[in-house]
Design an enzyme around this catalytic site. Sequence first.
Site: not given
Ligand code: AMP
Length: 329
Positions: A113, A194, A197
Site C-alpha cells: 500500500k 488477488k 475491490k
Molecule cells: P478486507 O476487504 O481487506 O477488509 O478483507 C475482508 C476479508 O476478505 C479478509 O478476511 C480478507 O482476507 C478476505 N479477502 C479479501 N480479498 C480476498 C481474496 N481475493 N480472496 C480471498 N479472501 C479475500
Amino acid sequence: MDKKVVYSGIQPSGSLTIGNYLGALKNFIGLQDEYNCLYCIVDMHAITVPQEPKLLRKNTLDVLALYLAAGLDPEKSIIYIQSHVPAHVELMWMLNSISSMGQLQRMTQFKDKSKKSKEVLAGIFNYPVLMAADILLYQTSYVPVGEDQKQHVELTRDLAQKFNARYSDTFVLPDILTPKSGARIMSLQDPSIKMSKSDPDANSFILILDDEEATRRKIKRAVTDSLNSIDYNDEQVGLKNLINIYSSFSGKSVEEIVAMYDGKGYGEFKEDLADVVCDGLRPLRERFKEIRADKEYLEKVYKEGAEKASYLANKTLRKVYKKMGFIAK
Ligand code: AMP
Ligand code: TRP
C-alpha cells in the site's frame, strides 16, 4: 466448558467482492453454533486510506446488511461497528508500546500500500497493531480470514506473547482459520494478483452486489489461455482461479469439476460457472435489499452489538491498564 471465541472483521472501504465472500464472510456463518463469535465492521481500519465521509457511512451500513443477508444472526453472534467500542483504539495505543518498527515495516500489506500511494500515512503503518487489538480484546482463539491476513494474525500472536511475557498471562494466542478453497481468489484480469475491490479495472472483480448480467459478463471476459482444456495446474492460472471459484460456490471438489468438463471447452465451463455463481449469490442479493432498507433494524443490531462487545472489551482493557501500571479511576 465455555465455547471458544471466533473474531473477524471486514473493512467498509467499498463494495465487497466474491473474494471477501469466499475468503471470509461465507465461513463466518457456519461458525456461529460452535463458537462465541464476534463479527465487526472495521471502520477505523478503513480510514487508513482516504475515505469520502458520505461513502464511508453508506459502506458501513452496506457491510452490516451484507453480514445479516449472508446469515449472521445477532441472536447468536455479536455484530458491531468498531468505532462504537473505543477500547479498540485504547488497547492499540498500549500495544504500540511493545510493537517494533522493524516488524511493522516487514508487513507485505504495508509495503504494497505504501508503494502505491504518494504519501505513506502513519495509519497504514499501524494498521496491524489495531487489528491485533481487535483480536486480543476478546480472548479470541480463531480468526477466520483470507490468506492475505496470515502475516497480521502472526503479528498478533507475537504481540500477545510479548505482552504476556512482560506483564504476566493476559491474552489468548489466536490462530488463523482459512477456508480449504476460496482462501485466495485472484483477479479475473490478472490472475497473479488477488481480487480486490480497490482494483481500478472493474472487470477484474465480481461484487457480491453486482447484478446477474454484470456477473455473467465479467466471467465471460475472464482471462484464460489458449489451451482450451479444463485442467487444474500452475500453467493455467486464470482457469485455476475460475475452478476454485466454481468449487467454493458449488461445494464440488476440484477433481470432480475437472472430470465433469473433460473434453469440453472454456465457453461451456464459463457459462456453467456463471450459473453457479449467480445461483450461489441470489438469495443473499435478494435479502440484502430488504434488510438494507430497514434502517431501524440495522440500528438496533449495531447498538445492541456495541453494548455486548463493550462489556467484553472493557474487561480485558481494565486488566491491561492495571498490569501496565496505570492508576485505576
Ligand atoms: P478486507 O476487504 O481487506 O477488509 O478483507 C475482508 C476479508 O476478505 C479478509 O478476511 C480478507 O482476507 C478476505 N479477502 C479479501 N480479498 C480476498 C481474496 N481475493 N480472496 C480471498 N479472501 C479475500
Ligand atoms: N485486516 C483485515 C482485512 O483487511 C480486516 C480486519 C481488521 C480484521 N481487524 C480484524 C480481520 C480482526 C480479522 C480480525 O481483511
